[in-house]
Design a protein around this motif. Structure first.
Motif, mmCIF file in Angstrom:
data_model
loop_
_atom_site.group_PDB
_atom_site.id
_atom_site.type_symbol
_atom_site.label_atom_id
_atom_site.label_comp_id
_atom_site.label_asym_id
_atom_site.label_seq_id
_atom_site.Cartn_x
_atom_site.Cartn_y
_atom_site.Cartn_z
ATOM 1 N N UNK A 227 0.830 -1.199 0.000
ATOM 2 C CA UNK A 227 0.000 0.000 0.000
ATOM 3 C C UNK A 227 0.865 1.250 0.000
ATOM 4 N N UNK A 228 1.936 1.217 0.813
ATOM 5 C CA UNK A 228 2.839 2.365 0.873
ATOM 6 C C UNK A 228 3.504 2.613 -0.479
ATOM 7 N N UNK A 229 3.938 1.515 -1.114
ATOM 8 C CA UNK A 229 4.582 1.659 -2.429
ATOM 9 C C UNK A 229 3.599 2.175 -3.468
ATOM 10 N N UNK A 230 2.367 1.674 -3.391
ATOM 11 C CA UNK A 230 1.351 2.129 -4.336
ATOM 12 C C UNK A 230 1.063 3.610 -4.138
ATOM 13 N N UNK A 231 0.949 4.020 -2.877
ATOM 14 C CA UNK A 231 0.684 5.428 -2.592
ATOM 15 C C UNK A 231 1.850 6.304 -3.029
ATOM 16 N N UNK A 232 3.084 5.810 -2.792
ATOM 17 C CA UNK A 232 4.261 6.567 -3.190
ATOM 18 C C UNK A 232 4.344 6.679 -4.706
ATOM 19 N N UNK A 233 4.043 5.565 -5.405
ATOM 20 C CA UNK A 233 4.084 5.584 -6.867
ATOM 21 C C UNK A 233 3.042 6.542 -7.425
ATOM 22 N N UNK A 234 1.854 6.532 -6.796
ATOM 23 C CA UNK A 234 0.792 7.436 -7.242
ATOM 24 C C UNK A 234 1.184 8.893 -6.995
ATOM 25 N N UNK A 235 1.775 9.122 -5.815
ATOM 26 C CA UNK A 235 2.207 10.475 -5.487
ATOM 27 C C UNK A 235 3.288 10.942 -6.452
ATOM 28 N N UNK A 236 4.231 10.029 -6.752
ATOM 29 C CA UNK A 236 5.313 10.376 -7.680
ATOM 30 C C UNK A 236 4.765 10.691 -9.065
ATOM 31 N N UNK A 237 3.822 9.844 -9.524
ATOM 32 C CA UNK A 237 3.234 10.073 -10.841
ATOM 33 C C UNK A 237 2.501 11.408 -10.895
ATOM 34 N N UNK A 238 1.772 11.720 -9.823
ATOM 35 C CA UNK A 238 1.060 12.992 -9.771
ATOM 36 C C UNK A 238 2.018 14.169 -9.803
ATOM 37 N N UNK A 239 3.133 14.041 -9.036
ATOM 38 C CA UNK A 239 4.121 15.122 -9.024
ATOM 39 C C UNK A 239 4.747 15.320 -10.395
ATOM 40 N N UNK A 240 5.122 14.188 -11.025
ATOM 41 C CA UNK A 240 5.754 14.277 -12.341
ATOM 42 C C UNK A 240 4.770 14.816 -13.376
ATOM 43 N N UNK A 241 3.509 14.425 -13.250
ATOM 44 C CA UNK A 241 2.501 14.929 -14.185
ATOM 45 C C UNK A 241 2.291 16.427 -14.031
ATOM 46 N N UNK A 242 2.444 16.915 -12.799
ATOM 47 C CA UNK A 242 2.312 18.362 -12.585
ATOM 48 C C UNK A 242 3.574 19.100 -13.019
ATOM 49 N N UNK A 243 4.729 18.471 -12.751
ATOM 50 C CA UNK A 243 5.999 19.121 -13.069
ATOM 51 C C UNK A 243 6.225 19.199 -14.571
ATOM 52 N N UNK A 244 5.836 18.128 -15.298
ATOM 53 C CA UNK A 244 6.088 18.067 -16.739
ATOM 54 C C UNK A 244 5.583 19.280 -17.501
ATOM 55 N N UNK A 245 4.289 19.608 -17.382
ATOM 56 C CA UNK A 245 3.773 20.788 -18.098
ATOM 57 C C UNK A 245 4.455 22.078 -17.686
ATOM 58 N N UNK A 246 4.808 22.209 -16.410
ATOM 59 C CA UNK A 246 5.487 23.423 -15.960
ATOM 60 C C UNK A 246 6.843 23.574 -16.634
ATOM 61 N N UNK A 247 7.566 22.460 -16.729
ATOM 62 C CA UNK A 247 8.880 22.519 -17.380
ATOM 63 C C UNK A 247 8.732 22.784 -18.870
ATOM 64 N N UNK A 248 7.693 22.181 -19.469
ATOM 65 C CA UNK A 248 7.520 22.320 -20.912
ATOM 66 C C UNK A 248 7.193 23.756 -21.323
#
Length: 426
Positions: A227-248
């Motif tokens: 569960x912790x890994x799943x939550x961390x992976x989801x959090x990471x994906x959300x962060x990267x999804x938010x960061x990507x457009x900002x960098x672009x």
């Protein structure tokens, strides 16, 4: 429960004594004795029912079919033993007989749980087969030994507290702790400890039921980890999804690389991070710049740019991510002059993480480097985060470079046009 002599009697199960109206007269007794559920199993032989086996539960509970089947089997053995003992008693009236003590012995020996008694000094006085199976000691090996023999080293101090409660006549219910087996294995157990009293009601010892819950704990731990890994992976994906457009959308190369450095340092949990990257000026000259995060720029101004040493080389050559638990123990560390390690005054680094930033053309644009003063601070999860961020950074840097080149080209075209117009007027 049944009139004496009843044949074919079936077990009676009361799931909750406090809501069964037929037992309302005994409600205060049930509350005082902490009895919330009951099961009566008939003791029956050729002449019919002559007694019952009663099971008590501290919480509302409904026995399943498999549990009732086991209880009926035990009751059958007890009934047979009582009948045999009665036959023997009729031949020898002087022989004292206690059928209840015999109801108890049969259950104790057939239980899968460890059932142990001890005196008020904490010395073991009885030991059943379940205890032998769970803890590995035979009765001959353990009876007379301190019950603390079974305690895990980190919970030895809980034993006196349990004995103090028993001396006060208190009961310990479903207490989860750890115990040590004969082989030295540490297991998880759930304990129920009750005071043992003599005929006058004086507490003389304790009865303990221990259930091995190691498998349950293992499953719970694995489930929590997943569960912790799943939550961390989801959090990471959300962060990267938010960061990507900002960098672009950031077309200033300077602002972009600083944003990449700041975001990456935070996401991997580094104490400080840096991004060394190559730039080409309008004159075609190539040189290296760097950005920092987590520390002031003054912290690195006295030190030279990193070189293609054994430690930094894989990153600048685009060979992939490098993660080191303790850089000072790595064979690549301290091999290159003039410093043979970190220069004097350099920030302390034990954990090391680095990744190349590679453009779509295969060109190594630069490298992200992260440090922490404590060893083993970076994980595989941090590697995955950094890999995703480095890929997004490469795309954003390609776009920013193209934008700067386009601006430079437009500037040159404008300058050339102005020169041509000026010559035409002359």
């Amino acid at each position: 429960s049944w009139p004496p002599g009843t044949t074919g009697a079936e077990p009676i199960v009361i799931s909750d004594t406090l809501i069964d109206e037929g037992l309302s007269a005994f409600r205060d007794t049930f509350i005082h004795e902490r009895v919330r559920a009951l099961a009566f199993i008939p003791l029956e032989r050729d002449r019919g029912v002559f007694g019952k086996l009663a099971l008590y539960y501290a919480e509302p509970y409904t026995c399943g079919e498999s549990e009732l089947a086991v209880a009926k089997l035990i009751a059958g053995h007890v009934a047979l033993a009582i009948e045999r003992q009665r036959a023997q008693s009729s031949q020898a009236q002087s022989q004292e007989f206690d059928p209840a003590a015999l109801h108890v012995a049969a259950i104790v020996e057939s239980s899968d749980d460890a059932i142990v008694t001890k005196d008020l000094n904490g010395l073991i006085t009885s030991w059943n087969k379940g205890a032998e199976r769970i803890f590995g000691y035979t009765a001959a090996e353990i009876i007379g030994k301190p019950v603390a023999t079974l305690a895990a080293p980190d919970v030895l101090n809980e034993m006196p507290g349990i004995l103090d409660k028993i001396r006060r006549g208190e009961r310990v219910d479903h207490y989860e702790t750890r115990r040590r087996t004969k082989s030295g294995e540490i297991i998880h157990v759930s304990l129920t400890v009750s005071p043992v009293r003599d005929a006058s009601g004086r507490v003389i010892g304790a009865s303990k039921i221990a259930r091995d819950i190691s498998e349950r704990k293992r499953i719970e731990s694995e489930r929590a980890l997943l569960l912790s890994r799943e939550q961390q992976a989801r959090k990471t994906a959300e962060l990267l999804n938010r960061v990507g457009p900002l960098l672009a959308t950031e077309l200033s190369l300077g602002k972009l690389v600083q944003s990449v450095t700041d975001v990456a340092t935070e996401l991997v949990g580094a104490e400080f991070g840096s991004f060394f990257h190559n730039v080409v000026n309008e004159g075609g000259e190539s040189y290296m710049l760097y950005t920092l995060s987590g520390v002031p720029r003054e912290a690195f101004e006295k030190f030279p740019m990193p070189r293609n040493t054994q430690l930094f080389g894989p990153t600048f050559n685009g060979e992939g991510i490098v993660r080191i638990d303790d850089v000072k123990l790595d064979p690549r560390y301290g091999k290159n002059p003039p410093h043979y390690g970190m220069p004097k005054g350099h920030l302390p680094v034990r954990s090391y993480l680095a990744a190349p930033v590679i453009s779509r053309s295969g060109e190594v644009l630069g490298g992200l480097f992260f440090g922490h003063s404590m060893p083993s601070m970076f994980t595989e999860q941090h590697e995955s985060i950094l890999a995703g961020l480095a890929a997004q950074a490469a795309i954003a840097m390609d776009n920013a470079r193209l934008f700067e080149q386009a601006q430079w080209a437009q500037k040159e075209l404008k300058r050339s046009n102005e020169e041509q117009i000026g010559r035409a007027h002359v």
